[in-house]
Design an enzyme around this catalytic site. Structure first.
Site, PDB file in Angstrom:
ATOM      1  N   VAL A  75       0.855  -1.186   0.000  1.00 49.55           N
ATOM      2  CA  VAL A  75       0.000   0.000   0.000  1.00 49.55           C
ATOM      3  C   VAL A  75       0.889   1.233   0.000  1.00 49.55           C
ATOM      4  O   VAL A  75       1.812   1.349   0.819  1.00 49.55           O
ATOM      5  CB  VAL A  75      -0.941   0.018   1.229  1.00 49.55           C
ATOM      6  N   ALA A 120       4.671   4.011   2.809  1.00 49.34           N
ATOM      7  CA  ALA A 120       4.131   2.777   2.239  1.00 49.34           C
ATOM      8  C   ALA A 120       4.251   1.666   3.273  1.00 49.34           C
ATOM      9  O   ALA A 120       4.920   1.825   4.301  1.00 49.34           O
ATOM     10  CB  ALA A 120       4.898   2.388   0.979  1.00 49.34           C
ATOM     11  N   LYS A 121       3.602   0.570   3.050  1.00 45.71           N
ATOM     12  CA  LYS A 121       3.769  -0.623   3.888  1.00 45.71           C
ATOM     13  C   LYS A 121       3.397  -1.827   3.045  1.00 45.71           C
ATOM     14  O   LYS A 121       2.586  -1.714   2.111  1.00 45.71           O
ATOM     15  CB  LYS A 121       2.841  -0.547   5.107  1.00 45.71           C
ATOM     16  N   GLY A 122       3.998  -2.964   3.376  1.00 42.84           N
ATOM     17  CA  GLY A 122       3.667  -4.178   2.648  1.00 42.84           C
ATOM     18  C   GLY A 122       3.610  -5.350   3.599  1.00 42.84           C
ATOM     19  O   GLY A 122       4.051  -5.259   4.750  1.00 42.84           O
ATOM     20  N   ASP A 161      10.449  -5.448   8.432  1.00 43.54           N
ATOM     21  CA  ASP A 161       9.495  -5.154   9.506  1.00 43.54           C
ATOM     22  C   ASP A 161       9.327  -6.467  10.272  1.00 43.54           C
ATOM     23  O   ASP A 161      10.224  -7.317  10.226  1.00 43.54           O
ATOM     24  CB  ASP A 161       8.169  -4.639   8.894  1.00 43.54           C
TER      25      ASP A 161
END
Ligand code: NAD
Length: 435
Positions: A75, A120-122, A161
Site C-alpha cells: 500500500v 508505504a507498507k507491505g 518489519d
C-alpha cells in the site's frame, strides 16, 4: 552469513495488527490535525486514502511438492514528498486495513523527520515459523516479483518489519537484480553490509530514541547522570535504546522482556546484560542475575517512579485502565502506538510528557534513507559518519516539534502530527491535481 527463520524475533506470539483502537486512533488523529490546521477539505480527503493499494495472490511450491497460494499487499499512502518508503511484514494477522494504516503512519513519520519520502507498507499473510528456509526464500522471491511493477529505487523502497530481516531483503534485491539493472541495490534497505547495507542500521532505532530523550532532558535542564530510566522490551528497539541511554550516562534502573523484568535502584549494567544475552540461544532476560537485582512484573515497570519510561515492546501498553498509575516524568514511545488516545488525555492532564512514536522511533527510517543515498551514490560512510547524520536529523526534528508544541501550547504528539500533515499537505498543494 545467512540468518535462519529461527533467528528472527519471535513476534508470532503477539498480534502484529494494531488493535482496532489503534486504527481508529490513526484516523481520528488525521481528522483532528486537519481541523486544527484548517486544511482544505479536498486536501484532507486526498490524505485520508492511500494513493495505491496492490493486492497480490501468488503461488509457492512447498517442500513437499504441494502448491499454496498466499495473499500479499503493498500500500502506497502518499508520494507527494518523494518515493514511497516502508517495511514488509510476514504475519498471519496481516490485512489490507492494517497495511493501509501503517502506510499512512509512515507518511507522517517520514514527513516529521523531513525525509524526502512518502509512506508505504507491505506484507504477506502467512505464518513464517512453519516455513523452511527454502520455502521462505521462494515465498519472498514470488512476492517480490508480484509487487515489482510498483516498487523500485525511485518509486517505492521496501525495508524489513515484523518477521522479515536482512536475509529477506537480500533475496528481494537478488530477485530484482535478475530483471532490473544494478540500481536494484537501492530498491530495498535494511540489507546486509555486504550487499549495500549501511553501517549503524541495526542500532539506529534505539540510538534515535536516545537522541530525542537526551534532547528532551536538555530542553528541561535535566542532567542525564541524574536521570532514571525504565525500558519495556529488550528486543531490537528496547535493547538498543537501553544501551544508548546507558552509554549516555543515564541510570537505567529497570528493563523487561517477555520472560521477566529486572530492577536495580542503583542502575543496571546494560552493556554486561546485553553481552550475557548474546551468548544465550533464546536471548531472554530470565537467566540474568547480579547482586542487587530484583524481579519485577511488566505492570510494575510501567508504573515505576522514574524520569523516563520507554515502552519498546508492544502497542497498547498504556491505556485508560493504567495511565493514571504512570509515575514517569516523561514517556518516550519506542514501540509503535504503546499509548492509546484515551491514555494520552489522562497523561496530558497529569502533566506527563509523551514523545510520540512517529518522532521517537524514526531512527530506523532515517538510517534507511542514508542507506538509500549511499547505494545511489555508490559511496559508503563509516559508522561514525552515519551516527552523526542520524543524531543531527533526529535532534532537528525534536527541536521543530518541541518549538511548535511550546508556541501553540499543545502536546508533542499534536505538534508532530501538525508538522507532518502540514508538510505533506503543502507538497500536495504545490503539485495541484488538475493535470
Ligand atoms: P522485537 O520482537 O525485536 O522485540 C520485542 C521485545 O518485547 C522482546 O524483548 C519481547 O520479549 C518483548 N515483549 C514481548 N511481550 C512483552 C511483554 N508482555 N512485556 C514485556 N516485554 C515484552 O521487536 P522490535 O523490533 O524491538 O519492535 C518493538 C516495537 O517497536 C514494535 O512496536 C515495532 O513495531 C516498533 N518499531 C520497531 C522498529 C525497528 O527498527 N525494529 C522501528 C520502529 C518501531
Amino acid at each position: 552469513m545467512s540468518t535462519t527463520i529461527d533467528e528472527m524475533p519471535n513476534t508470532l506470539t503477539r498480534p502484529a495488527a494494531p488493535p482496532s483502537s489503534a486504527i481508529a486512533d490513526a484516523r481520528n488523529l488525521l481528522r483532528e490535525t486537519a481541523a486544527a490546521l484548517e486544511l482544505d477539505p479536498g486536501i484532507q480527503e486526498i490524505l485520508a486514502s492511500p494513493e495505491r493499494s496492490l493486492t497480490v495472490n501468488f503461488p509457492v511450491v512447498m517442500d513437499d511438492g504441494s502448491i499454496e497460494v498466499f495473499t500479499g499487499y503493498r500500500v502506497q499512502h502518499s508520494g507527494a514528498r518523494g518515493p514511497f518508503k516502508g517495511g514488509i511484514r510476514y504475519h498471519p494477522a496481516v490485512s489490507l486495513e492494517e497495511t493501509t494504516v501503517l502506510a499512512m503512519l509512515m507518511t507522517w513519520k517520514c514527513a516529521v523527520l523531513d525525509l524526502p519520502f512518502g509512506g508505504a507498507k507491505g506484507g504477506v499473510k502467512c505464518d513464517p515459523r512453519r516455513f523452511s528456509q527454502a520455502e521462505l526464500e521462494r515465498l519472498t522471491r514470488r512476492y517480490t516479483m508480484a509487487i515489482r511493477p510498483i516498487i523500485g529505487p525511485h518509486r517505492d523502497i521496501p525495508a524489513p518489519d515484523i518477521n522479515t530481516n536482512q536475509q529477506v531483503m537480500a533475496w528481494m534485491v537478488d530477485t530484482l537484480s535478475q530483471v532490473d539493472d544494478a540500481s536494484a541495490m537501492a530498491s530495498v534497505t535494511g540489507k546486509p553490509i555486504a550487499l549495500g547495507g549501511s553501517q549503524g542500521r541495526s542500532r539506529a532505532t534505539g540510538k534515535g530514541i536516545s537522541v530525542v530523550a537526551l534532547e528532551l532532558l536538555r530542553a528541561h535542564d535535566r542532567d542525564p547522570a541524574q536521570t532514571t530510566v525504565a525500558v519495556q522490551g529488550f528486543g531490537n528497539v528496547g535493547r538498543s535504546a537501553a544501551l544508548a541511554l546507558f552509554e549516555a550516562g543515564c541510570k537505567v534502573v529497570a528493563i523487561s522482556d517477555i520472560s521477566t523484568g529486572l530492577y536495580r535502584p542503583e542502575g543496571l549494567d546494560i552493556a554486561a546484560i546485553a553481552e550475557h544475552l548474546d551468548h544465550l540461544p533464546n536471548g531472554l532476560l530470565e537467566s540474568y542475575d547480579a547482586p542487587g537485582i530484583s524481579r519485577i512484573s511488566n505492570e510494575e515497570l510501567l508504573e515505576m517512579a522514574v524520569d523516563l519510561l520507554v515502552p519498546a515492546a508492544l502497542e497498547g501498553q498504556i491505556t485508560g485502565a493504567n495511565a493514571h498509575r504512570v509515575r514517569a516524568w516523561a514517556i518516550v514511545e519506542g514501540a509503535n502506538g504503546p499509548v492509546t488516545a484515551e491514555a494520552d488525555e489522562i497523561l496530558d492532564a497529569a502533566g506527563v510528557i509523551v514523545v510520540p512514536d512517529i518522532l521517537a522511533n524514526a531512527g530506523g527510517v532515517v538510517v534507511s534513507h542514508l542507506e538509500w543515498v549511499q547505494d545511489l551514490q555508490g559511496l559508503f560512510w563509516d559508522e561514525a559518519q552515519v551516527e552523526d547524520r542520524l543524531q543531527e536529523r533526529m535532534a532537528r526534528a525534536f527541536a521543530d516539534v518541541a518549538h511548535r508544541a511550546t508556541e501553540q501550547g499543545i502536546t508533542l504528539r499534536q505538534a508532530a502530527y501538525r508538522l507532518a500533515v502540514s508538510r505533506v499537505a503543502e507538497a500536495v498543494h504545490w503539485r495541484g491535481c488538475t493535470g
